[in-house]
Design a protein around this motif. Structure first.
Motif, PDB file in Angstrom:
ATOM      1  N   TRP A  16     -13.003 -37.051  92.059  1.00 38.03           N
ATOM      2  CA  TRP A  16     -14.335 -36.534  91.765  1.00 38.03           C
ATOM      3  C   TRP A  16     -14.398 -35.023  91.821  1.00 38.03           C
ATOM      4  O   TRP A  16     -15.235 -34.424  91.189  1.00 38.03           O
ATOM      5  CB  TRP A  16     -15.364 -37.088  92.746  1.00 38.03           C
ATOM      6  CG  TRP A  16     -15.764 -38.475  92.441  1.00 38.03           C
ATOM      7  CD1 TRP A  16     -16.464 -38.908  91.356  1.00 38.03           C
ATOM      8  CD2 TRP A  16     -15.482 -39.630  93.205  1.00 38.03           C
ATOM      9  NE1 TRP A  16     -16.632 -40.260  91.398  1.00 38.03           N
ATOM     10  CE2 TRP A  16     -16.047 -40.730  92.537  1.00 38.03           C
ATOM     11  CE3 TRP A  16     -14.824 -39.846  94.407  1.00 38.03           C
ATOM     12  CZ2 TRP A  16     -15.959 -42.020  93.032  1.00 38.03           C
ATOM     13  CZ3 TRP A  16     -14.733 -41.117  94.892  1.00 38.03           C
ATOM     14  CH2 TRP A  16     -15.301 -42.195  94.205  1.00 38.03           C
ATOM     15  N   GLY A  17     -13.574 -34.447  92.604  1.00 39.01           N
ATOM     16  CA  GLY A  17     -13.642 -32.996  92.712  1.00 39.01           C
ATOM     17  C   GLY A  17     -12.378 -32.449  93.334  1.00 39.01           C
ATOM     18  O   GLY A  17     -11.755 -33.097  94.173  1.00 39.01           O
ATOM     19  N   MET A  18     -12.006 -31.297  92.875  1.00 39.75           N
ATOM     20  CA  MET A  18     -10.881 -30.602  93.471  1.00 39.75           C
ATOM     21  C   MET A  18     -11.234 -29.124  93.429  1.00 39.75           C
ATOM     22  O   MET A  18     -11.608 -28.599  92.370  1.00 39.75           O
ATOM     23  CB  MET A  18      -9.594 -30.872  92.695  1.00 39.75           C
ATOM     24  CG  MET A  18      -8.394 -30.320  93.381  1.00 39.75           C
ATOM     25  SD  MET A  18      -6.834 -30.983  92.775  1.00 39.75           S
ATOM     26  CE  MET A  18      -6.835 -30.412  91.108  1.00 39.75           C
ATOM     27  N   TYR A  19     -11.158 -28.514  94.566  1.00 36.96           N
ATOM     28  CA  TYR A  19     -11.553 -27.118  94.686  1.00 36.96           C
ATOM     29  C   TYR A  19     -10.390 -26.338  95.287  1.00 36.96           C
ATOM     30  O   TYR A  19      -9.849 -26.719  96.317  1.00 36.96           O
ATOM     31  CB  TYR A  19     -12.791 -26.994  95.567  1.00 36.96           C
ATOM     32  CG  TYR A  19     -13.898 -27.885  95.078  1.00 36.96           C
ATOM     33  CD1 TYR A  19     -14.722 -27.478  94.043  1.00 36.96           C
ATOM     34  CD2 TYR A  19     -14.079 -29.151  95.607  1.00 36.96           C
ATOM     35  CE1 TYR A  19     -15.715 -28.319  93.556  1.00 36.96           C
ATOM     36  CE2 TYR A  19     -15.069 -29.996  95.132  1.00 36.96           C
ATOM     37  CZ  TYR A  19     -15.887 -29.570  94.111  1.00 36.96           C
ATOM     38  OH  TYR A  19     -16.855 -30.410  93.637  1.00 36.96           O
ATOM     39  N   ASP A  57      -9.755 -22.925  83.022  1.00 35.67           N
ATOM     40  CA  ASP A  57      -8.483 -23.070  83.728  1.00 35.67           C
ATOM     41  C   ASP A  57      -8.330 -24.480  84.296  1.00 35.67           C
ATOM     42  O   ASP A  57      -7.244 -25.059  84.246  1.00 35.67           O
ATOM     43  CB  ASP A  57      -8.357 -22.054  84.865  1.00 35.67           C
ATOM     44  CG  ASP A  57      -8.164 -20.627  84.364  1.00 35.67           C
ATOM     45  OD1 ASP A  57      -7.727 -20.449  83.211  1.00 35.67           O
ATOM     46  OD2 ASP A  57      -8.446 -19.698  85.139  1.00 35.67           O
ATOM     47  N   ALA A  58      -9.415 -25.032  84.826  1.00 37.30           N
ATOM     48  CA  ALA A  58      -9.369 -26.384  85.391  1.00 37.30           C
ATOM     49  C   ALA A  58      -9.098 -27.411  84.294  1.00 37.30           C
ATOM     50  O   ALA A  58      -8.302 -28.331  84.475  1.00 37.30           O
ATOM     51  CB  ALA A  58     -10.667 -26.712  86.117  1.00 37.30           C
ATOM     52  N   ARG A  59      -9.746 -27.246  83.144  1.00 43.60           N
ATOM     53  CA  ARG A  59      -9.510 -28.168  82.031  1.00 43.60           C
ATOM     54  C   ARG A  59      -8.051 -28.131  81.590  1.00 43.60           C
ATOM     55  O   ARG A  59      -7.431 -29.169  81.349  1.00 43.60           O
ATOM     56  CB  ARG A  59     -10.410 -27.820  80.850  1.00 43.60           C
ATOM     57  CG  ARG A  59     -11.846 -28.171  81.047  1.00 43.60           C
ATOM     58  CD  ARG A  59     -12.637 -27.735  79.813  1.00 43.60           C
ATOM     59  NE  ARG A  59     -14.046 -27.885  80.033  1.00 43.60           N
ATOM     60  CZ  ARG A  59     -14.703 -29.012  79.827  1.00 43.60           C
ATOM     61  NH1 ARG A  59     -14.072 -30.081  79.405  1.00 43.60           N
ATOM     62  NH2 ARG A  59     -15.999 -29.076  80.053  1.00 43.60           N
ATOM     63  N   ARG A  64      -2.614 -30.547  81.484  1.00 40.47           N
ATOM     64  CA  ARG A  64      -1.176 -30.415  81.748  1.00 40.47           C
ATOM     65  C   ARG A  64      -0.656 -31.588  82.557  1.00 40.47           C
ATOM     66  O   ARG A  64       0.508 -31.953  82.460  1.00 40.47           O
ATOM     67  CB  ARG A  64      -0.886 -29.115  82.511  1.00 40.47           C
ATOM     68  CG  ARG A  64      -0.779 -27.899  81.628  1.00 40.47           C
ATOM     69  CD  ARG A  64      -0.130 -26.725  82.339  1.00 40.47           C
ATOM     70  NE  ARG A  64      -0.725 -26.363  83.601  1.00 40.47           N
ATOM     71  CZ  ARG A  64      -1.775 -25.553  83.775  1.00 40.47           C
ATOM     72  NH1 ARG A  64      -2.374 -25.027  82.725  1.00 40.47           N
ATOM     73  NH2 ARG A  64      -2.223 -25.265  84.965  1.00 40.47           N
ATOM     74  N   LEU A  65      -1.504 -32.182  83.380  1.00 38.15           N
ATOM     75  CA  LEU A  65      -1.103 -33.318  84.199  1.00 38.15           C
ATOM     76  C   LEU A  65      -1.344 -34.641  83.486  1.00 38.15           C
ATOM     77  O   LEU A  65      -1.283 -35.697  84.084  1.00 38.15           O
ATOM     78  CB  LEU A  65      -1.840 -33.305  85.544  1.00 38.15           C
ATOM     79  CG  LEU A  65      -1.478 -32.146  86.452  1.00 38.15           C
ATOM     80  CD1 LEU A  65      -2.292 -32.210  87.724  1.00 38.15           C
ATOM     81  CD2 LEU A  65      -0.004 -32.127  86.769  1.00 38.15           C
ATOM     82  N   PHE A  66      -1.649 -34.579  82.180  1.00 38.83           N
ATOM     83  CA  PHE A  66      -1.820 -35.755  81.326  1.00 38.83           C
ATOM     84  C   PHE A  66      -3.068 -36.569  81.644  1.00 38.83           C
ATOM     85  O   PHE A  66      -3.148 -37.732  81.326  1.00 38.83           O
ATOM     86  CB  PHE A  66      -0.578 -36.656  81.360  1.00 38.83           C
ATOM     87  CG  PHE A  66       0.673 -35.922  81.063  1.00 38.83           C
ATOM     88  CD1 PHE A  66       1.599 -35.687  82.046  1.00 38.83           C
ATOM     89  CD2 PHE A  66       0.913 -35.436  79.790  1.00 38.83           C
ATOM     90  CE1 PHE A  66       2.755 -34.984  81.779  1.00 38.83           C
ATOM     91  CE2 PHE A  66       2.078 -34.750  79.505  1.00 38.83           C
ATOM     92  CZ  PHE A  66       3.001 -34.514  80.504  1.00 38.83           C
ATOM     93  N   PHE A  67      -4.055 -35.959  82.271  1.00 40.12           N
ATOM     94  CA  PHE A  67      -5.339 -36.616  82.466  1.00 40.12           C
ATOM     95  C   PHE A  67      -6.230 -36.262  81.296  1.00 40.12           C
ATOM     96  O   PHE A  67      -6.143 -35.188  80.733  1.00 40.12           O
ATOM     97  CB  PHE A  67      -6.028 -36.148  83.758  1.00 40.12           C
ATOM     98  CG  PHE A  67      -5.377 -36.620  85.024  1.00 40.12           C
ATOM     99  CD1 PHE A  67      -5.523 -37.926  85.453  1.00 40.12           C
ATOM    100  CD2 PHE A  67      -4.652 -35.747  85.796  1.00 40.12           C
ATOM    101  CE1 PHE A  67      -4.938 -38.357  86.615  1.00 40.12           C
ATOM    102  CE2 PHE A  67      -4.061 -36.160  86.981  1.00 40.12           C
ATOM    103  CZ  PHE A  67      -4.209 -37.474  87.392  1.00 40.12           C
TER     104      PHE A  67
END
Length: 73
Positions: A16-19, A57-59, A64-67
Motif C-alpha cells: 500500500w505504501g513505501m516511503y 521516480d516512484a513509478r 523496473r521491478l516488473f510491477f
C-alpha cells in the motif's frame, strides 16, 4: 531511511505504501524493502502495488521491478 506497508490475502500480496527518505534514493533501500516484503509474505504468489500518489521516480522504480502501476495516481 524507509518504511513499507504490506499484507497478503488469498495468495495476493498488497503493497500500500513505501516511503523512502530523499537522502536515501538510489541506495538500494527500495529494492531491499521489496525483497523483505516478499520474504515475509512467502504465500503471496503475486503482488499488487497500490498508491494514492506516486512521483515519477516512484513509478519508474515500480516498473523496473516488473510491477504494474495501475491504481497509482
Amino acid at each position: 531511511m524507509g518504511t513499507a506497508i504490506a499484507a497478503e490475502r488469498g495468495g495476493l500480496g498488497y503493497i500500500w505504501g513505501m516511503y523512502i527518505s530523499a537522502a536515501q534514493y538510489q541506495n538500494g533501500i527500495g529494492r531491499a524493502l521489496i525483497n523483505e516484503i516478499q520474504h515475509l509474505l512467502p504465500s503471496a504468489k503475486h503482488f499488487s502495488v497500490v498508491g494514492l500518489q506516486a512521483s515519477p521516480d516512484a513509478r519508474a522504480f515500480i516498473k523496473r521491478l516488473f510491477f504494474s502501476d495501475s491504481g497509482m495516481r
